[in-house]
Design a protein around this motif. Sequence first.
Motif, mmCIF file in Angstrom:
data_model
loop_
_atom_site.group_PDB
_atom_site.id
_atom_site.type_symbol
_atom_site.label_atom_id
_atom_site.label_comp_id
_atom_site.label_asym_id
_atom_site.label_seq_id
_atom_site.Cartn_x
_atom_site.Cartn_y
_atom_site.Cartn_z
ATOM 1 N N UNK A 1 -41.445 -11.851 -94.898
ATOM 2 C CA UNK A 1 -40.323 -12.620 -94.352
ATOM 3 C C UNK A 1 -39.915 -12.125 -92.966
ATOM 4 N N UNK A 2 -39.799 -13.059 -92.039
ATOM 5 C CA UNK A 2 -39.242 -12.757 -90.729
ATOM 6 C C UNK A 2 -37.742 -13.038 -90.762
ATOM 7 N N UNK A 3 -37.089 -12.852 -89.631
ATOM 8 C CA UNK A 3 -35.624 -12.898 -89.587
ATOM 9 C C UNK A 3 -35.064 -14.180 -90.200
ATOM 10 N N UNK A 4 -35.550 -15.337 -89.772
ATOM 11 C CA UNK A 4 -34.973 -16.608 -90.221
ATOM 12 C C UNK A 4 -35.146 -16.803 -91.726
ATOM 13 N N UNK B 1 -32.906 -14.285 -93.641
ATOM 14 C CA UNK B 1 -31.511 -14.734 -93.632
ATOM 15 C C UNK B 1 -31.295 -15.878 -94.618
ATOM 16 N N UNK B 2 -32.205 -16.843 -94.608
ATOM 17 C CA UNK B 2 -32.083 -18.000 -95.498
ATOM 18 C C UNK B 2 -32.137 -17.584 -96.966
ATOM 19 N N UNK B 3 -33.120 -16.754 -97.311
ATOM 20 C CA UNK B 3 -33.296 -16.348 -98.706
ATOM 21 C C UNK B 3 -32.130 -15.483 -99.191
ATOM 22 N N UNK B 4 -31.719 -14.529 -98.374
ATOM 23 C CA UNK B 4 -30.605 -13.664 -98.776
ATOM 24 C C UNK B 4 -29.320 -14.466 -98.921
ATOM 25 N N UNK B 5 -29.162 -15.482 -98.064
ATOM 26 C CA UNK B 5 -27.995 -16.351 -98.184
ATOM 27 C C UNK B 5 -28.021 -17.141 -99.479
ATOM 28 N N UNK B 6 -29.187 -17.684 -99.826
ATOM 29 C CA UNK B 6 -29.326 -18.444 -101.069
ATOM 30 C C UNK B 6 -29.071 -17.567 -102.292
ATOM 31 N N UNK C 1 -34.792 -7.260 -92.551
ATOM 32 C CA UNK C 1 -33.647 -7.093 -93.444
ATOM 33 C C UNK C 1 -32.509 -6.368 -92.725
ATOM 34 N N UNK C 2 -32.844 -5.282 -92.040
ATOM 35 C CA UNK C 2 -31.836 -4.509 -91.309
ATOM 36 C C UNK C 2 -31.127 -5.395 -90.282
ATOM 37 N N UNK C 3 -31.893 -6.156 -89.521
ATOM 38 C CA UNK C 3 -31.321 -7.003 -88.470
ATOM 39 C C UNK C 3 -30.383 -8.055 -89.052
ATOM 40 N N UNK C 4 -30.804 -8.688 -90.137
ATOM 41 C CA UNK C 4 -29.970 -9.726 -90.757
ATOM 42 C C UNK C 4 -28.652 -9.134 -91.253
#
Length: 204
Positions: free
Chosen positions: A117-120, A123-128, A153-156
Amino acid sequence: MFFIPVVLLTLVDGVRLFLDWVREKRKSIYKILAGTVLAYAIVFCGIGVVKLDFVNWNKGDVRELVSAWYEADAYTSNTLVHQWEDAVFQFYLIHDQEYDESFQEQIYAAEIWIRTAEYSEMKEKLGEMGYLDMDEFYYICPVKQYTDSYQAFIDVMEDHGFEIKRVYEENTALLHLVRRLPHNMQSMLEEKKEECRAGGRNDS
């Protein structure tokens, strides 16, 4: 019909000549076969030793991490586990004397997407999954095996107002994510930022 016996005799004679050649070259063939088998054995054993060292190193690393997880009372919070670490983490988790089955209710293993997983996507998966809305949780992940996933993960999490506390970090990490601001205040702050950005676009 005349040619059938001739063909059979030719085949028999060919087989006989081949067997005679094998008998003459038997020692050489045995040496070649023995050398080939020995070479394969050396390579196989070498690969096995490397794999064994890696597995033992990784297991030892996760064993220490699990001890840190218990010492931090992480079982009182949610824990997200990277797919790569899940099996070994579970092994040491359930074999600890403090283990209770109720701990599993707050432990979630991410699926294989998290490896790449890249940043986008992160972010999407962790949000879901609801982790961006939590005030705090723990994360268990490989550091060196999947460096891009680790950094994404760190950046998000940093961009979403979390402080990252490294409870344990070697080849595998145990991170404690704590929101710097309560979630409602963080949401208000993000809304204000969006309003400022929108205002800037309108002015231009």
